[in-house]
Write a protein that holds these residues in place. Structure first.
Motif, PDB file in Angstrom:
ATOM      1  N   THR A  30       0.803  -1.214   0.000  1.00  0.00           N
ATOM      2  CA  THR A  30       0.000   0.000   0.000  1.00  0.00           C
ATOM      3  C   THR A  30       0.843   1.275   0.000  1.00  0.00           C
ATOM      4  O   THR A  30       0.308   2.374  -0.087  1.00  0.00           O
ATOM      5  CB  THR A  30      -0.953   0.033   1.200  1.00  0.00           C
ATOM      6  OG1 THR A  30      -0.201  -0.231   2.391  1.00  0.00           O
ATOM      7  CG2 THR A  30      -2.047  -1.022   1.066  1.00  0.00           C
ATOM      8  N   LYS A  33       1.917   3.468  -5.614  1.00  0.00           N
ATOM      9  CA  LYS A  33       1.044   3.588  -6.774  1.00  0.00           C
ATOM     10  C   LYS A  33       1.506   2.525  -7.761  1.00  0.00           C
ATOM     11  O   LYS A  33       2.706   2.287  -7.907  1.00  0.00           O
ATOM     12  CB  LYS A  33       1.187   4.985  -7.397  1.00  0.00           C
ATOM     13  CG  LYS A  33       0.421   5.188  -8.679  1.00  0.00           C
ATOM     14  CD  LYS A  33       0.625   6.594  -9.243  1.00  0.00           C
ATOM     15  CE  LYS A  33       1.982   6.765  -9.857  1.00  0.00           C
ATOM     16  NZ  LYS A  33       2.112   8.066 -10.578  1.00  0.00           N
ATOM     17  N   TRP A  53      -2.790   3.863  -4.357  1.00  0.00           N
ATOM     18  CA  TRP A  53      -2.622   2.874  -3.293  1.00  0.00           C
ATOM     19  C   TRP A  53      -3.966   2.378  -2.745  1.00  0.00           C
ATOM     20  O   TRP A  53      -4.079   1.237  -2.303  1.00  0.00           O
ATOM     21  CB  TRP A  53      -1.813   3.492  -2.152  1.00  0.00           C
ATOM     22  CG  TRP A  53      -2.570   4.547  -1.399  1.00  0.00           C
ATOM     23  CD1 TRP A  53      -2.672   5.863  -1.692  1.00  0.00           C
ATOM     24  CD2 TRP A  53      -3.387   4.342  -0.234  1.00  0.00           C
ATOM     25  NE1 TRP A  53      -3.484   6.499  -0.802  1.00  0.00           N
ATOM     26  CE2 TRP A  53      -3.932   5.596   0.108  1.00  0.00           C
ATOM     27  CE3 TRP A  53      -3.691   3.225   0.550  1.00  0.00           C
ATOM     28  CZ2 TRP A  53      -4.765   5.763   1.209  1.00  0.00           C
ATOM     29  CZ3 TRP A  53      -4.527   3.393   1.637  1.00  0.00           C
ATOM     30  CH2 TRP A  53      -5.058   4.653   1.960  1.00  0.00           C
ATOM     31  N   ASN A  54      -4.987   3.240  -2.809  1.00  0.00           N
ATOM     32  CA  ASN A  54      -6.287   2.909  -2.222  1.00  0.00           C
ATOM     33  C   ASN A  54      -7.284   2.360  -3.250  1.00  0.00           C
ATOM     34  O   ASN A  54      -8.468   2.235  -2.950  1.00  0.00           O
ATOM     35  CB  ASN A  54      -6.881   4.137  -1.553  1.00  0.00           C
ATOM     36  CG  ASN A  54      -7.034   5.299  -2.522  1.00  0.00           C
ATOM     37  OD1 ASN A  54      -6.677   5.197  -3.691  1.00  0.00           O
ATOM     38  ND2 ASN A  54      -7.563   6.407  -2.036  1.00  0.00           N
ATOM     39  N   GLY A  55      -6.819   2.064  -4.462  1.00  0.00           N
ATOM     40  CA  GLY A  55      -7.693   1.466  -5.464  1.00  0.00           C
ATOM     41  C   GLY A  55      -8.360   2.456  -6.399  1.00  0.00           C
ATOM     42  O   GLY A  55      -9.101   2.050  -7.289  1.00  0.00           O
ATOM     43  N   ASN A  74      -5.141  -5.269  -2.131  1.00  0.00           N
ATOM     44  CA  ASN A  74      -4.042  -5.001  -1.199  1.00  0.00           C
ATOM     45  C   ASN A  74      -3.825  -6.137  -0.216  1.00  0.00           C
ATOM     46  O   ASN A  74      -2.712  -6.322   0.283  1.00  0.00           O
ATOM     47  CB  ASN A  74      -4.293  -3.690  -0.463  1.00  0.00           C
ATOM     48  CG  ASN A  74      -4.121  -2.476  -1.367  1.00  0.00           C
ATOM     49  OD1 ASN A  74      -3.442  -2.548  -2.399  1.00  0.00           O
ATOM     50  ND2 ASN A  74      -4.731  -1.364  -1.002  1.00  0.00           N
TER      51      ASN A  74
END
Length: 123
Positions: A30, A33, A53-55, A74
């Motif tokens: 996480t 990118k 990182w967060n989708g 993740n």
């Protein structure tokens, strides 16, 4: 160091689908990118999709928009590229890549690369 290993490539016919996977190891997934690139001999490497990182999907190249989908899990340290309605011009070596936070603001700057995997689409 972050290690990236792609899988899922191969030879398909035009109109078929493939899903590429890229598993990361060595660092916290996480923190990065992720992007998918492709390259043909004699041509520049092309960024075709990127995901935060967060989708959250950051971008798609016009050449794949509407046909390819980038996603990440993740919990599995894996980023995917679902490729639908493949065309012969999608033939290339596909690479996944990871960008550290220092490079999140630079769309084409990535720090770690997989070894690449061949995708061949026959007409």
């Amino acid at each position: 160091q972050l290690q990236l290993v792609e899988s899922g490539g191969g030879l398909v016919q035009a109109g078929d689908s493939l899903r590429l996977s890229c598993e990361a190891s060595g660092r916290a997934f996480t923190d990065y990118k992720m992007g998918w690139f492709r390259q043909n001999p004699g041509k520049e490497r092309e960024l075709i999709a990127a995901i935060a990182w967060n989708g959250v999907v950051i971008r798609y190249a016009d050449s794949v928009k509407g046909r390819f989908t980038i996603s990440r899990d993740n919990a599995k340290n894996t980023v995917y590229l679902q490729m639908n309605t493949l065309k012969p011009e999608d033939t290339a070596v596909y690479y996944c890549a990871a960008a550290r936070p220092a490079n999140w603001g630079r769309p084409f700057t990535y720090d770690y690369w997989g070894q690449g995997i061949q995708v061949t689409v026959s007409s």
